[in-house]
Write an enzyme that holds these catalytic residues in place. Structure first.
Site, PDB file in Angstrom:
ATOM      1  N   LYS A  60      74.550 -47.929  92.091  1.00 48.13           N
ATOM      2  CA  LYS A  60      73.098 -48.131  92.020  1.00 48.13           C
ATOM      3  C   LYS A  60      72.801 -49.331  91.124  1.00 48.13           C
ATOM      4  O   LYS A  60      73.463 -49.519  90.094  1.00 48.13           O
ATOM      5  CB  LYS A  60      72.442 -46.865  91.456  1.00 48.13           C
ATOM      6  CG  LYS A  60      70.912 -46.865  91.525  1.00 48.13           C
ATOM      7  CD  LYS A  60      70.354 -45.539  91.016  1.00 48.13           C
ATOM      8  CE  LYS A  60      68.827 -45.500  91.094  1.00 48.13           C
ATOM      9  NZ  LYS A  60      68.269 -44.229  90.576  1.00 48.13           N
ATOM     10  N   SER A  90      64.849 -42.054  93.480  1.00 48.25           N
ATOM     11  CA  SER A  90      64.972 -43.491  93.463  1.00 48.25           C
ATOM     12  C   SER A  90      66.344 -43.987  93.927  1.00 48.25           C
ATOM     13  O   SER A  90      66.491 -45.152  94.266  1.00 48.25           O
ATOM     14  CB  SER A  90      64.715 -44.008  92.051  1.00 48.25           C
ATOM     15  OG  SER A  90      65.735 -43.560  91.168  1.00 48.25           O
ATOM     16  N   SER A 118      66.147 -38.052  91.157  1.00 46.13           N
ATOM     17  CA  SER A 118      66.479 -39.304  91.850  1.00 46.13           C
ATOM     18  C   SER A 118      67.835 -39.354  92.526  1.00 46.13           C
ATOM     19  O   SER A 118      68.107 -40.276  93.288  1.00 46.13           O
ATOM     20  CB  SER A 118      66.359 -40.487  90.885  1.00 46.13           C
ATOM     21  OG  SER A 118      65.007 -40.863  90.770  1.00 46.13           O
TER      22      SER A 118
END
Lengths: 96, 485, 479
Positions: free
Chosen positions: B78, B153, B177
């Site tokens: 990420k 996210s 997330s």
């Protein structure tokens, strides 16, 4: 309580964020809705419950006093958008 | 079956058996990314050269017979987890050109195991959002249906696994997330207990809630990754110093006698029928395997969303104050004095949602509101923490939905921030209490979109969670898009 | 009208740890800009702080030395504000649970003891430095000082004059030096004070409106700034005006202060607990360990010197004001066995050297070696002049005192024949002086004495020389 454009401006000033005049109204409207929802917190009876800052039962985590770092200025300052002779630069900060 | 469909465990076995080389495998993944990323948009940065270099090194380790389970396995990270020499943008204009001169501890650990980092994954800006639409690089598209969101996210992390564009990925979870996008994309995602995985090098959103965790094709992979990234880090004061556990052990022990708690508050209202049915069906499957379901109560959980947003935004308002255009990151060229340098760099560099959260946090901490918002939220946090503790007196794991609905359409909710926030009702409380949460795919909704069940455990009970997740996975199977399952 | 001045100090002192408070960078003054920095003290994305144990212990040590209570449960907080030399835009500090609180220090004003309350001492990180860019339009930032550990000592508003403020600052400085938590180099900014001051008509209970003068970095500046500010506030009130609560900047060159109004406008620091650092718990064992490391403090030493060693209070005060000097005194008198001799030498010879060469002279002055020189003097084996010469040489070369005295032949000349020969020689060469002496001019004796000492190259034992000279003169007169 209602959140108006003036309140947004005040908070934005504290947070050091600029806003275009035309974004402010929509922002204030959303914000008013959100704060209105969050304010349910103030109505909750929490009795004598203590605030919880950490979930972990951990305390006294320290490092020993040793200097371990080498000068790495050239590598670090590469990240800066503007620099000069190993210094970071900002517009003049004059004491009033 | 394509090599790209294989799990870590399967791929690793093929690598050791010399059925495929690491470089070849890496090229396969890069080819796949080149082909599909335009559509899925899960990668922000692909680092082909670094990946191929790492692949060669990994191959050597394998040839020497010293390889760990992750050696040679292509992974995505990420883009809020720092990677030395590879830009780390947080999907923000603010850090669009930021190349960190250091790596996060988890990245060091993966590289140390010989994993191959393919690139950096798309996300909501600074991890703020639940749809991965808040990205300057555009929204991530769900591999199951490209008109829908991948969740957020860590949307890029979930989509990359689901679309076979990485064998596994790392995400971060502050209020759901990892778990919500895992659910939306039909992959396994784990949010570890707070303190189990080092946060050093994770660009902070809300320090007391953030945890890094794995997203993978199945539960076994998840355990393999956790083995690699968990553990004490002297660089992180909130990292817990505890004995090493092998999370892959005992996966097959089954759920005989395991008590499964069902919080009545989670199944009352506001939950989509398909999601409810899929989750309850999964619980029935576990019961059929010997588990026992009980109703439990989490009376304060209804306040978890406001408490979560006040605490996370307050911490964020300080964590994101450092982006001032001086030492790194975006700097406005219009600034004439120091005050303008701050205000314009931040005004131009941050997206709308990030500004909203910073303002919310600034407001909640400001004098006059500090006690009734911030401090109150901390008290509610303890109530929720206590609720979970009480619930765990009567059960070993809690079963819950991950999100009120399955994946929604891109653009559908983006104009309604509050509605988006309310979706975090099943996940945010887990972060507030610092507990682990595992999402395992368990069904699909009427649109064919995947649904994941969330299994919540006591602090540091990852081993049990993975064991329950494994049993469920064996019962319902894994979920891949385009395979008609 | 008669006014009373009310002053409280906020003193910032850098702690002399090896490394910074939250990272492994060197804690060291100066150097090329930004060369003692790392991602942590530069506040780069994703990094985390970790508390230096020594810094915390130094803060506790300072607190114990100032009679504070030590918080058994404490924590760090974030103080939010934007400033270019604060990389994170928050300072990690302490808000509602400072590590030390509720203490006091005793100061001496005109020989009277006065007790000043210490409200709190908390631990925090220092900021960097802004410099004007001599070539460009902007300011340059040097982050070397970012993250240097700092304590802030907040006194109660118990100070009633500018002089008291200076004495308090000096007393606290001395305590910090004695406990060795800070090097207190004011010219380097490692010790600085803010003066909070208000005035009120004498007898009035309520405090007046106060102002704050920031970053005063000398004892003199504290006193002068306080004097000037008291005068300014009284003038404002006398003219019928009102003092405004504000921050003022003291210009030590101009001798006046200037308003910094606007700068402080609506400061809202939004303190909250630092989530990246865990709570601090101090138990008895740890506290006792730190307590045991605290040396005898200046005021107690002074009292001991006066009461037990018979040193005059003024001298004892001066000697104990400087820990290095006091340590030298302590060692020297123990070796030579005569405290008064040691203190007299410090008050004259050593203080002169400090005045001429600065404090650094103390670094090369070993107290025990100094004591050995004094012991030779005490036993009459060398003269006062030789002792000075030996000390000069010692400071220059660091050689053993005994070896210096032997090498330079400084031992007193007691061979009666040699002294007698010298005396006779002097008498023979100075008929005029003999005549004067005969005529009753006693001054001449001193002259002859000096001549004899000079002939003995300063090594004669004055008592012996005097005796023989008297005998020979008497003999000459009687002739």
């Amino acid at each position: 309580m209602g959140i108006d454009i003036e309140t947004i401006k005040k908070i934005a000033n504290l947070a050091a964020i600029s806003f275009e005049e035309n974004e402010l109204e929509g922002f204030a409207r959303d914000f008013d809705l959100i704060i209105g929802y969050m304010e349910q917190l103030s109505k909750i009876d929490t009795g004598d419950i203590k605030p919880m800052e950490h979930v972990l039962p951990v305390q006294n985590v320290f490092r020993e006093d040793e200097d371990t770092n080498q000068n790495n200025r050239d590598e670090l300052i590469k990240c800066a958008p503007v620099s000069e002779n190993g210094c970071y630069i900002v517009p003049s900060v004059v004491e009033s | 079956m394509s090599i790209l469909n294989k799990t870590i465990k399967e791929t690793s076995e093929l690598l050791r058996a010399r059925k495929i080389g690491v470089v070849e495998l890496t090229r396969e993944y890069i080819k796949k990314i080149e082909k599909d990323n335009e559509n899925i948009n899960c990668y922000i940065t692909v680092c082909e050269k670094e990946a191929l270099d790492a692949a060669e090194k990994a191959q050597k380790l394998i040839d020497e017979g010293e390889a760990s389970p992750l050696c040679g396995i292509p992974a995505g990270i990420k883009d809020n987890i720092c990677t030395e020499g590879i830009r780390t943008t947080c999907a923000s204009k603010m850090l669009e050109n930021f190349i960190p001169p250091y790596s996060a501890t988890v990245v060091e650990k993966l590289l140390g195991q010989g994993a191959v980092v393919l690139g950096k994954l798309n996300m909501d800006e600074f991890a703020m959002g639940g749809s991965s639409e808040n990205s300057i690089f555009g929204p991530v598209r769900n591999p199951w249906d490209n008109t829908r969101v991948a969740g957020g996210s860590s949307g890029g992390s979930a989509a990359a696994v689901s679309a076979n564009m990485a064998c596994f990925t790392l995400g971060s979870d502050t209020g759901g997330s990892i778990r919500q996008p895992a659910s939306f994309c039909g992959v396994v995602g784990l949010k570890p207990t707070y303190g189990l995985v080092s946060r050093y090098g994770l660009v902070a959103f809300a320090s007391s809630l953030d945890q890094i965790g794995p997203l993978a094709k199945d539960v076994t992979d998840c355990a393999i990754i956790l083995n690699a990234i968990a553990g004490f880090d002297p660089m992180d004061s909130t990292s817990v110093n505890k004995e090493y556990e092998d999370y892959t052990q005992d996966l097959e022990k089954g759920v005989q006698g395991i008590r499964i708690g069902l919080p009545k508050e989670f199944f009352d209202i506001g939950l989509d029928d398909d999601v409810k049915e899929a989750v309850l069906n999964a619980v029935r499957q576990l019961e059929a395997l010997g588990g026992k379901a009980y109703e439990v109560g989490l009376p304060s959980i209804k306040h978890s969303v406001p408490a979560y947003y006040i605490i996370s935004s307050s911490e964020a308002s300080a964590n994101l104050a450092r982006y001032d255009g001086i030492r790194y990151g975006y700097r406005s060229s219009k600034a004439r004095d120091i005050s303008e340098l701050y205000r314009l760099s931040r005004g131009e560099g941050f997206g709308r949602e990030v500004k909203r959260r910073i303002l919310l946090g600034t407001y909640a901490l400001s004098s006059g509101y500090h006690d009734e918002l911030y401090k109150k939220a901390l008290k509610v946090r303890r109530m929720i923490f206590n609720d979970f503790n009480n619930a765990f007196e009567n059960c070993d794991v809690i079963a819950a939905p991950s999100y009120p609905v399955a994946s929604f359409k891109i653009g559908e909710n983006i104009q309604e921030p509050l509605k988006m926030y309310l979706g975090d009702i099943y996940t945010a409380g887990v972060n507030l209490a610092g507990l682990p949460g595992l999402v395992v795919p368990c069904g699909r909704d009427k649109n064919g979109m995947p649904i994941g069940i969330q299994l919540i455990g006591k602090a540091f009970s990852e081993k049990l969670l993975l064991r329950v997740g494994y049993a469920l996975e064996k019962a319902v199977g894994t979920f891949r898009p385009g395979e008609g399952n | 009208m008669d006014y009373e001045v009310v002053i409280g100090l906020e003193i910032h002192s850098e702690l002399k740890t090896k490394s910074k408070i939250f990272c492994g960078c060197k804690n060291e003054f100066g150097g090329e800009p930004n060369t003692k920095c790392c991602p942590i003290c530069l506040g780069m994305p994703g990094v985390l702080p970790k508390l230096n144990k020594k810094a915390l212990e130094y803060a506790i040590k300072a607190g114990i030395a100032m009679n504070c209570k030590i918080s058994r449960f404490s924590k760090m907080d974030r103080k939010n504000f934007f400033y270019p030399d604060m990389p994170k835009a928050y300072q990690i500090s302490q808000y509602d649970l400072p590590i030390c609180y509720d203490g006091y220090v005793d100061i001496e004003v005109n020989g009277e003891k006065k007790r000043i309350g210490i409200e709190r001492i908390h631990l925090e990180e220092d900021a960097g430095k802004l410099m004007h860019d001599p070539f460009g339009q902007g300011s340059l930032i040097d982050h070397n000082r970012c993250g240097v550990p700092l304590i802030e000592i907040v006194t109660c508003p118990d100070v009633r004059s500018a002089e008291e403020a200076r004495i308090l600052f000096e007393t606290i400085k001395t305590i910090l030096e004695y406990t060795e938590v800070s090097d207190c180099q004011m010219q380097e900014g490692s010790l600085r004070a803010d003066v909070n001051l208000s005035v009120r008509p004498r007898g009035q209970k309520e405090f007046g409106v106060r102002t704050e003068m920031k970053n005063l970095n000398s004892l003199r500046a504290v006193q002068r700034a306080a004097e000037a500010e008291a005068k300014r506030q009284i003038a404002v009130i006398e003219k019928g005006g009102q003092v405004i609560q504000e921050t003022r900047r003291w210009d030590d060159n101009k001798g006046e202060s200037f308003s910094m109004r606007g700068k402080e406008e609506a400061m809202d620091y939004r303190y909250f607990p630092e989530p990246d650092l865990v709570p601090i718990v101090v138990d008895d064992a740890w506290l006792n360990e730190i307590k045991a490391s605290i040396p005898e403090l200046p005021l107690s030493r002074k009292e001991r010197y006066v009461n037990e060693l018979g040193i005059p209070p003024y001298d004892a005060g001066l000697i104990t004001m400087n820990k290095k000097l006091a340590d030298i005194f302590e060692e020297a008198y123990k070796v030579c066995g005569n405290p008064k001799l040691a203190s007299n030498w410090i008050m004259t010879d050593i203080l002169r050297r400090i005045n001429e060469q600065g404090d650094s002279v103390l670094d090369s002055l070993n107290g025990a070696k100094f004591g050995q020189i004094l012991l030779f003097l005490e036993k009459g084996e060398i003269t006062q002049a030789s002792a000075k010469q030996a000390l000069d040489t010692f400071l220059e070369t660091g050689e053993e005192p005994e070896s210096i005295i032997n090498r330079l032949g400084l031992k007193v000349q007691r061979d009666e024949n040699l002294v007698l020969a010298a005396v006779k020689d002097v008498i023979e060469k100075n008929p005029q002086a003999i005549a004067d002496f005969k005529a009753g001019k006693t001054k001449a004796f001193g002259f002859l004495m000096g001549q004899t000492m000079a002939a003995l190259k300063g090594k004669g034992d004055p008592a012996q020389v005097k005796k023989i000279l008297e005998e020979q003169l008497n003999a000459a007169i009687n002739e």
